[in-house]
Design a protein around this motif. Structure first.
Motif, PDB file in Angstrom:
ATOM      1  N   UNK A   1       0.838  -1.194   0.000  1.00  0.00           N
ATOM      2  CA  UNK A   1       0.000   0.000   0.000  1.00  0.00           C
ATOM      3  C   UNK A   1       0.880   1.252   0.000  1.00  0.00           C
ATOM      4  N   UNK A   2       0.272   2.391  -0.321  1.00  0.00           N
ATOM      5  CA  UNK A   2       1.042   3.623  -0.487  1.00  0.00           C
ATOM      6  C   UNK A   2       1.738   4.077   0.786  1.00  0.00           C
TER       7      UNK A   2
ATOM      8  N   UNK B   1       3.169   2.136   2.911  1.00  0.00           N
ATOM      9  CA  UNK B   1       4.163   1.142   3.295  1.00  0.00           C
ATOM     10  C   UNK B   1       3.593  -0.073   3.981  1.00  0.00           C
ATOM     11  N   UNK B   2       2.312  -0.043   4.306  1.00  0.00           N
ATOM     12  CA  UNK B   2       1.700  -1.227   4.908  1.00  0.00           C
ATOM     13  C   UNK B   2       1.482  -2.289   3.833  1.00  0.00           C
ATOM     14  N   UNK B   3       1.135  -3.478   4.290  1.00  0.00           N
ATOM     15  CA  UNK B   3       1.117  -4.638   3.401  1.00  0.00           C
ATOM     16  C   UNK B   3      -0.224  -5.353   3.523  1.00  0.00           C
ATOM     17  N   UNK B   4      -0.854  -5.618   2.410  1.00  0.00           N
ATOM     18  CA  UNK B   4      -2.089  -6.389   2.373  1.00  0.00           C
ATOM     19  C   UNK B   4      -1.747  -7.814   1.956  1.00  0.00           C
TER      20      UNK B   4
ATOM     21  N   UNK C   1      -6.805   5.395  -5.233  1.00  0.00           N
ATOM     22  CA  UNK C   1      -7.398   6.111  -4.095  1.00  0.00           C
ATOM     23  C   UNK C   1      -7.319   5.324  -2.791  1.00  0.00           C
ATOM     24  N   UNK C   2      -6.612   4.174  -2.808  1.00  0.00           N
ATOM     25  CA  UNK C   2      -6.423   3.388  -1.600  1.00  0.00           C
ATOM     26  C   UNK C   2      -7.414   2.269  -1.416  1.00  0.00           C
ATOM     27  N   UNK C   3      -8.473   2.270  -2.211  1.00  0.00           N
ATOM     28  CA  UNK C   3      -9.384   1.143  -2.137  1.00  0.00           C
ATOM     29  C   UNK C   3      -8.712  -0.096  -2.723  1.00  0.00           C
ATOM     30  N   UNK C   4      -9.235  -1.267  -2.345  1.00  0.00           N
ATOM     31  CA  UNK C   4      -8.563  -2.519  -2.685  1.00  0.00           C
ATOM     32  C   UNK C   4      -9.563  -3.494  -3.297  1.00  0.00           C
ATOM     33  N   UNK C   5      -9.209  -4.042  -4.430  1.00  0.00           N
ATOM     34  CA  UNK C   5      -9.986  -5.117  -5.040  1.00  0.00           C
ATOM     35  C   UNK C   5      -9.383  -6.449  -4.626  1.00  0.00           C
TER      36      UNK C   5
ATOM     37  N   UNK D   1     -10.533   1.731   2.120  1.00  0.00           N
ATOM     38  CA  UNK D   1      -9.193   1.715   2.714  1.00  0.00           C
ATOM     39  C   UNK D   1      -9.220   1.273   4.167  1.00  0.00           C
ATOM     40  N   UNK D   2     -10.399   1.350   4.788  1.00  0.00           N
ATOM     41  CA  UNK D   2     -10.545   0.909   6.180  1.00  0.00           C
ATOM     42  C   UNK D   2     -10.848  -0.571   6.292  1.00  0.00           C
TER      43      UNK D   2
END
Length: 1010
Positions: free
Chosen positions: A577-578, A580-583, A634-638, A659-660
């Motif tokens: 993620x932008x 630096x966190x990791x999904x 925009x930080x949303x995740x598919x 993003x939450x």
């Protein structure tokens, strides 16, 4: 003229390549797809060539690549027939084939019937223990009765006598209740022949080979010591009545080890091969020639001979000797598994095999031109990819026109797949997975392709490993390539992860040590060069680790990233993620002991992020799993995978998260994917291309690929309506909006491509909603057509026009209809398939696009999903619209019609709609309908004379009895009621006469479409 045709072809290909969802035919243009070149799934043990040049092969294989059939693999258990060019002969059908074991010998009788021997017990559901006779089409010959067949063992070799009787040898001790020790003779009907006086038969382990002399006697070899009381060391000659020939005894001792094969020269001398070192007391290393007396021919010598066992021998027309087996050299000369000897036994220096076969050659058959078909367990011959079968030229080189491969090719016993694609800045792409080669050349598990899809030979790992799968690839800014896999790769001692230079060599600066215990499934590269690694790993370089770790630039473990005990199950996907966190996503149910259903976010230091909602995560039947993650700007995740809910919200296999972490309810895919989503690629406009193993998306036909709008709905302008294989596993978005797609497919959207394709992303298509009536099934009372063909279950699931020879344009062929669509009733019930054509506005004879479609009872022409408009892949503009049917004359609009992506209705059922030509349709009351009766499909209605449409109707019902009828989906069924009849009520002959005028049988009606 040729240059004009070439230009038109290139324009057509370019137009096809620009249509959304279409497959770019110019990407790796030599790849014809459909599994071409994949060869056999299993080993090929024996082969023989028919008089017509077709090739019969047998072994322990269970399938073969389908060539041009649209099927990845054709089930052909242990027996197949190939055309002379190596392609599968579809006219030879084995059904379910042999149930077990190995086909070991194939013989062709003079009448074309085929005798097959081996250690099987049934063929295509019919009991056949060790032997069966087939017709020339592959059906069981009912006139060959074997009863209980061979018992106590199985046959290994056989010969056919001049009287048609068959002498069989092997390991068996009985045949159909008759005791016989390893030799038996059968009559032409399969009955045990008591006139073969074999006495006590053979004493020993096995009889392996038999060859018949001109006088009818047999030279027999194997692993035995006695025949009918006569001592004979692994070789004996037996008279035609079964008595041992005691005058034929090489030195009185025979061979000192097993004989594997025997072939007779024209002069009666026997060339014998096997394990032996001595024959008749003389040194003869694995190859020997015997005189007609059985003595060793001292004029034939192989020197030190092959360095291991020889299992097969054959002769060329010039008397040279071909040998195959376990050896890798002959008389000190390298010749892997296959060699040619001169008539004196010396190695033939004019026959150069170079690298030769890379594994065992089991069988050989010599063609009339002295080229040799070789079969076995090899994967390549002389550096050319050849899976289990190859044709070798007379100089030892590979015949590259025989069963040539294309695209990504499978390993001999594995299904091939592309699992990862990484783009380079120069437009080249790294492609990883489980495969053996690309475009006929060996290239195992990781290749680099140029922008046009051709193989880049400047990148080579030199790896050929049967078990490796490359699961993930990332390209560093410096051009180095990080590879994640299930085992070590390219000779690296580091398990699971490897770094290569830009040319494919191992990077010595990557200190991974022993690597991972467990497989790597996903990689992500941080801006600082550190590498995020995810999978099913439990240790790295000897130290325990979680299933998600971070490595330093030099490959050492980054201790500043600590995920604790990590996820409780495999991690399949990882994304940075932008911030630096990791999904991460996978099939785990907890991370570090905290409930997380297949989905979690970690901080930049690896700590579980508690602000990301724990919820229920993903859920569904079986073992839910997440396979793909795509992060939006925009930080949303598919997220995609195999699940039916996310945090309790219904989402079938794809969802968008805020993003939450909560489900974004503004992205609603409806029913979602019908099966797994395995990969995703984002377009700059926010649309997303998804790949997987599905065939529908939100109830719409989408085979393996679909594009979704920003709200999650299916993009109707990106129709991928056909795909063959188990799925699309990798996608990479190209700068121009096209995507590279990789997976297990061999066809996408009616175009053959073996496991790697370029899919157009441009929105270039038009939609049209024609209406048309077919006169044959039309009922003027209801002003609808009969759907009798559908009711009778005769409407084919795949459009029939390609098979009839119609040439589609712009990817319009091969479309299929879902079975559920054929179940619809009422006015929307399917009547039949038609073809929709778009023709050039100024040159109406020029076809620019076609599409197979369906016509309903009320005349509506719809797409293959039974409801949508017909989509054709051309740029919006003005076109003539034409409709064709297989036994009706076609019709076309008189003037060009403006077409766009919004469907335009073209109602050709109205007589007021101007059509091209004169009297183009029949007028029935207030409606117009296509003229019925073009049985021959030549664009004319003729009642008498050459190529008329009446005679085929009579021929269809038998040709002599006019009262006969026949049922089926046939061109002769003019009335389209499912029954062809020549006379009587509602017959198919009278409409032809009526449509040409009704009184002058010599009249002709011509289709008005130019």
């Amino acid at each position: 003229m040729r240059s004009i045709l070439t230009l038109l072809l290139m324009l057509a290909l370019t137009a096809s390549a620009q249509t959304p969802g279409s497959i770019d035919p110019l990407f790796n243009a030599s790849d014809i797809g459909y599994g071409r070149g994949d060869g056999f799934l299993g080993y090929v043990h024996c082969t023989t060539i028919q008089a017509d040049g077709k090739i019969l092969v047998g072994g322990d294989f269970v399938s073969h690549s389908g060539v041009g059939s649209g099927t990845t693999f054709t089930n052909i258990n242990r027996l197949a027939r190939l055309n002379s060019d190596g392609t599968l002969d579809q006219s030879f059908s084995v059904g379910t084939g042999f149930n077990t074991g190995t086909v070991r010998k194939i013989l062709v009788q003079s009448d074309g019937k085929i005798i097959v021997l081996g250690d099987f017990t049934s063929y295509n559901g019919t009991t056949a223990v060790g032997i069966v006779r087939l017709t020339s089409t592959g059906a069981v010959d009912p006139f060959f009765t074997t009863g209980t067949g061979f018992t106590g063992g199985y046959p290994k070799d056989a010969v056919i006598q001049s009287n048609g009787r068959i002498v069989v040898v092997g390991t068996f001790t009985g045949y159909n209740g008759n005791a016989c020790s390893k030799i038996a003779r059968l009559t032409t009907g399969g009955i045990y022949d008591l006139t073969l006086l074999d006495g006590s038969g053979f004493t020993g382990a096995s009889v392996n080979a038999i060859a018949m002399q001109a006088d009818g006697s047999f030279v027999i070899g194997g692993e035995f010591t006695v025949y009918d009381g006569f001592p004979c060391g692994n070789i004996v000659r037996v008279a035609s009545n079964g008595w041992a020939d005691m005058t034929y005894n090489p030195g009185g001792v025979g061979a000192d080890a097993a004989v594997e094969d025997v072939v007779l020269q024209a002069d009666g001398k026997a060339v014998v091969v096997g394990y032996f070192f001595n024959v008749g007391g003389l040194i003869a290393r694995r190859v020997v020639r015997l005189l007609t007396t059985g003595e060793v021919d001292t004029n034939f010598s192989t020197g030190t001979g092959p360095n291991s066992q020889v299992t097969d021998v054959a002769l060329t027309s010039t008397g040279k000797v071909l040998i195959a087996g376990f050896f890798t050299s002959v008389n000190g000369s390298s010749s892997p598994y296959f060699a040619r000897l001169n008539s004196n036994g010396s190695v033939d220096g004019t026959f150069v095999v170079n690298s030769g076969a890379d594994y065992l050659v089991y069988g050989m058959a010599v063609r009339s031109d002295d080229k040799v078909v070789i079969t076995g367990g090899f994967r390549m011959y002389n550096g050319v990819l050849r899976q289990g079968i190859a044709l070798v030229n007379t100089d030892g080189s590979t015949d590259t026109g025989f069963f040539a491969g294309s695209g990504v090719a499978k390993k001999v016993t594995w299904i091939a797949r592309v699992q990862s694609i990484a783009l380079q800045p120069d437009g080249k792409a790294l492609v990883g997975g489980s495969f053996l080669g690309y475009n006929d050349k060996p290239a195992s598990d990781l290749i680099r392709v140029n922008a046009d899809g051709s193989h880049d030979p400047t990148f080579s790992t030199g790896s050929i490993d049967h078990l490796v799968e490359v699961r993930a690839v990332v390209v560093q800014p410096d051009g180095k390539v990080v590879v994640g896999s299930n085992f070590g790769f390219a000779g690296s001692t580091s398990q699971g992860i490897t770094r290569l230079t830009s040319t494919g060599a191992l990077d010595p600066g990557f200190a991974a040590g022993t690597g991972f215990t467990g497989e790597v499934r996903a990689l992500a590269l941080q801006p600082d060069g550190k590498i995020l690694v995810a999978g099913n790993m439990t240790a790295y370089n000897g130290s325990a680790c979680a299933r998600v770790v971070r490595l330093n630039v030099n490959g050492t473990l980054d201790a500043t990233f600590n995920a604790g005990i990590g996820p409780g199950g495999p991690v399949n996907a990882i994304a940075l993620l932008s911030d630096g966190s990791v999904m991460i996503g996978g099939s785990f149910s907890q991370v570090n002991g905290v409930a997380r259903g297949g989905l979690a976010k970690l901080s930049s230091s690896g700590v579980l992020d508690p602000s990301f909602p724990s919820g229920a995560g993903i859920s569904g039947t079986g073992t839910p799993s997440l396979a793909a993650i795509a992060v939006l700007p925009d930080g949303r995740v598919l997220v995609g995978g195999d699940f039916t809910q996310v945090h309790g919200v219904s989402r079938s296999r794809i969802a968008r998260l805020l993003s939450t972490g909560e489900v974004d309810v503004t992205f609603d895919p409806g029913f979602g994917a019908g099966s797994n989503v395995r990969c995703m690629a984002l377009q700059p406009d926010g649309k997303v291309v998804v790949g997987g193993s599905f065939t529908t998306f939100d109830g719409v036909v989408r085979h393996l690929l679909a594009r979704l709008n920003t709200d999650g709905s299916v993009d109707q302008n990106y129709p991928v309506q056909w795909g063959t294989g188990f799925g699309v596993f990798a996608l990479a978005m190209l700068p121009d909006g096209d995507v590279l797609a990789g997976g297990e497919f061999t066809e996408l959207n009616d175009v053959g491509k073996n496991r790697l394709a370029r899919v157009n992303g441009g929105d270039v298509s038009v939609a049209v909603s024609p209406r048309v009536f077919l006169q044959g099934p039309y009922d003027s009372g209801t002003q609808t057509m009969s759907d009798a063909l559908r009711v009778a279950g005769l409407v084919p699931s795949i459009e029939p026009y390609s098979a009839l020879g119609y040439v589609h344009a712009a990817g319009g062929g091969g479309s299929s209809v879902l079975p559920a669509m054929l179940a619809a009733t009422g006015t929307n019930a399917i009547v039949d398939h038609v073809v929709v054509e778009l023709r050039d506005a100024t040159s109406p004879s020029l076809v620019v696009a076609t599409r197979g479609a369906l016509v309903q009872r009320d005349g509506d022409v719809v797409g293959m999903d039974g409801s949508s408009p017909v989509i054709l892949y051309v740029a919006p503009g003005n076109y003539h619209v034409a409709i064709h049917h297989r036994n009706h004359l076609g019709v076309m609009s008189a003037a060009p019609i403006a077409l766009t992506a919004v469907a335009t209705t073209v109602d050709l059922t109205l007589p007021s709609t101007a059509t091209y030509g004169i009297d183009a349709q029949a007028t029935i009351g207030s409606r117009a309908a296509l003229w019925a009766g073009d049985v021959t499909g030549d664009g004319e209605l003729k009642y008498v004379g050459a190529n008329n449409d009446r005679d085929p109707i009579l021929l269809a019902i038998g040709g002599s009895t006019p009262t006969n009828t026949v049922t089926g989906y046939m061109g002769a069924d003019v009335t389209m009621n499912g029954v062809v009849s020549y006379i009587g009520t509602n017959n198919d002959r009278d409409p032809i006469l009526l449509n040409i005028g009704g009184s002058t049988p010599t009249a002709v009606r011509v289709e008005q479409v130019p």
